[in-house]
Design an enzyme around this catalytic site. Structure first.
Site, PDB file in Angstrom:
ATOM      1  N   ASP A 148       0.827  -1.215   0.000  1.00  0.00           N
ATOM      2  CA  ASP A 148       0.000   0.000   0.000  1.00  0.00           C
ATOM      3  C   ASP A 148       0.865   1.269   0.000  1.00  0.00           C
ATOM      4  OD1 ASP A 148      -2.419   1.357   0.041  1.00  0.00           O
ATOM      5  OD2 ASP A 148      -3.225   0.204   1.721  1.00  0.00           O
ATOM      6  N   ASP A 203     -10.008   3.707  -3.560  1.00  0.00           N
ATOM      7  CA  ASP A 203     -10.746   2.508  -3.142  1.00  0.00           C
ATOM      8  C   ASP A 203     -12.133   2.424  -3.764  1.00  0.00           C
ATOM      9  OD1 ASP A 203      -8.536   2.055  -1.662  1.00  0.00           O
ATOM     10  OD2 ASP A 203      -9.538   2.106   0.293  1.00  0.00           O
TER      11      ASP A 203
HETATM   12  C1  GLA Z   1      -5.977   1.380   1.424  1.00  0.00           C
HETATM   13  C2  GLA Z   1      -6.146   0.366   0.287  1.00  0.00           C
HETATM   14  C3  GLA Z   1      -7.292  -0.573   0.616  1.00  0.00           C
HETATM   15  C4  GLA Z   1      -7.005  -1.288   1.936  1.00  0.00           C
HETATM   16  C5  GLA Z   1      -6.755  -0.275   3.041  1.00  0.00           C
HETATM   17  C6  GLA Z   1      -6.248  -0.929   4.314  1.00  0.00           C
HETATM   18  O1  GLA Z   1      -7.089   2.226   1.506  1.00  0.00           O
HETATM   19  O2  GLA Z   1      -6.379   1.012  -0.928  1.00  0.00           O
HETATM   20  O3  GLA Z   1      -7.502  -1.521  -0.418  1.00  0.00           O
HETATM   21  O4  GLA Z   1      -5.886  -2.120   1.776  1.00  0.00           O
HETATM   22  O5  GLA Z   1      -5.800   0.702   2.662  1.00  0.00           O
HETATM   23  O6  GLA Z   1      -6.028  -0.003   5.333  1.00  0.00           O
END
Ligand code: GLA
Length: 401
Positions: A148, A203
């Site tokens: 990430d 997301d």
């Molecule tokens: C980010 C990623 C998500 C998830 C969260 C976890 O937002 O894009 O897919 O992995 O972190 O905290």
């Protein structure tokens, strides 16, 4: 001869010093499950074991879902030597035992970390510990790493992902490397040499056509994510995929919306990482996730992402070239009322500039197979007319005769 030998040794030294990604992995879009969309930080080893059991018993494994991926919040803390440990209560048996269990089911285990000092959920990140973490994952038997991009102040994205790529390579265990950088620094440019898939957007949000505003960032419904993909298709292919984020099938949208979402992801040659509680999924959800003819479109060996061919108000047609001269077609109705759609094949030429594939309906006839109703739908000699319910799709395979 001498020169050839020298080049050979130089190549070995070069790749060992500078690293590379593991080739020949993810030659079709990776398929599996991930904890985040449904469980967020509420995860533990019992859940992961039950998910692995269910992937097998539900038929998902047979359909191709192989990776069981633990997302954020599995972490405990680093010890005095800097080695990371899982949360000692939630993952009391340790990651090695969990990986052994998942492997015993014929599945693979994925884990999550972050290029920054902390993960998005505030757990220890890998910044400064990349080689140590990669070694730990290899010792545990990890097969997939989602990496990430939170808390990365001052880091160069390409550089940070290359550091972890090289660390994974040096650790010696083949790992699918999933770059979760949200598309901020054009990962489609440097992603193919760095990892096997890269997030193209922020997301996903389990809504067909909404945006959720979190203040400093937004998450995106299905149609918004779709609209961010079209210009990126030329960057994806076997071993390196655009990732429009994990699936929300079974997480609260209507069945027709789930079907549309899943069809679009299959057309996009997107990684298919289920994000629902598969232990309690409905029959309809399971049928969507395991529709083998739709999955075959996603897993097609050419690995070509779809393109939009027509758009008329809320109705769009998308096409995807497939191996052996077949094509997939998805007609999407974004609107709130049913819509009619008609196509007279002999007046159309479906042409993909990026791959050079095109149809010639005057010369080549295709049989039409409706992939959701599982019915034959005539041939391209006659025109095809259908009605698409609101927020739904009609998906066809054009099978070359
Ligand atoms: C980010 C990623 C998500 C998830 C969260 C976890 O937002 O894009 O897919 O992995 O972190 O905290």
């Amino acid at each position: 001869m001498k020169i050839k030998l020298l080049t050979f040794f130089a190549l070995i030294v070069f790749t060992n010093i500078y690293g590379q990604k593991y080739e020949k992995l993810a030659l079709t879009p990776p398929m599996g499950w991930n904890s985040w969309n449904r469980f967020a930080c509420d995860i533990n080893e019992k859940l992961i074991r039950e998910i692995a059991d269910t992937i097998v018993s539900s038929g998902m494994k047979n359909a191709g879902y192989i990776y069981v991926n633990i997302d954020d919040c599995w972490h405990g803390s680093r010890d005095s030597l800097g080695f990371i440990h899982p949360d000692s209560v939630r993952f009391a048996s340790g990651m090695k035992a969990l990986a052994d269990y998942v492997h015993s089911k014929g599945l693979k285990l994925g884990i999550y970390s972050c290029a920054g000092s902390k993960t998005c959920g505030g757990r220890p990140g890998s910044r400064g510990y990349e080689y140590q973490d990669a070694l730990t994952y290899a010792q545990w038997g990890i097969d997939y790493l989602k990496y990430d991009w939170c808390n990365t102040e001052g880091l160069n994205a390409e550089g940070a992902y290359i550091t972890m790529r090289d660390a994974l390579y040096a650790a010696g265990r083949p790992v699918v490397f999933s770059l979760c950088e949200w598309g901020n620094n054009k990962p489609w440019i440097w992603g193919p040499a760095t990892g096997h898939l890269w997030r193209t957007t922020g997301d996903i949000y389990n809504c067909f056509d909404c945006i959720k505003d979190h203040g400093t960032w937004k998450s995106w419904g299905v149609t918004y994510i779709l609209d961010m993909q079209d210009s990126l298709r030329k960057y994806a292919g076997p071993g390196h995929w655009n990732d429009p984020d994990m699936l929300e099938v079974g997480n609260g949208m209507a069945i027709n919306e789930d079907r549309a979402h899943f069809s679009i992801w299959c057309m996009l040659a997107a990684p298919l990482i289920a994000g629902n509680d598969i232990r309690n999924m409905s029959k309809e959800t399971k049928e969507i996730l395991t529709n083998k003819e739709v999955l075959a479109v996603n897993q097609d060996s050419l690995g070509i992402q779809c393109f939009r061919y027509s758009k008329n108000n809320n109705v769009e047609s998308w096409f995807k070239p497939l191996a052996n001269g077949d094509w997939a077609m998805c007609i999407l109705n974004r609107g709130n009322t049913p819509q009619k759609f008609s196509i007279n094949w002999k007046n159309e030429k479906i042409s993909d500039k990026d791959s050079g594939k095109e149809t010639n309906f005057a010369k080549i006839t295709y049989r039409l197979r409706n992939l959701w109703t599982k019915e034959e739908a005539g041939t391209t000699i006659n025109s095809f007319t259908t009605e698409i319910p609101a927020h739904d799709v009609v998906m066809l395979r054009l099978i070359k005769l």
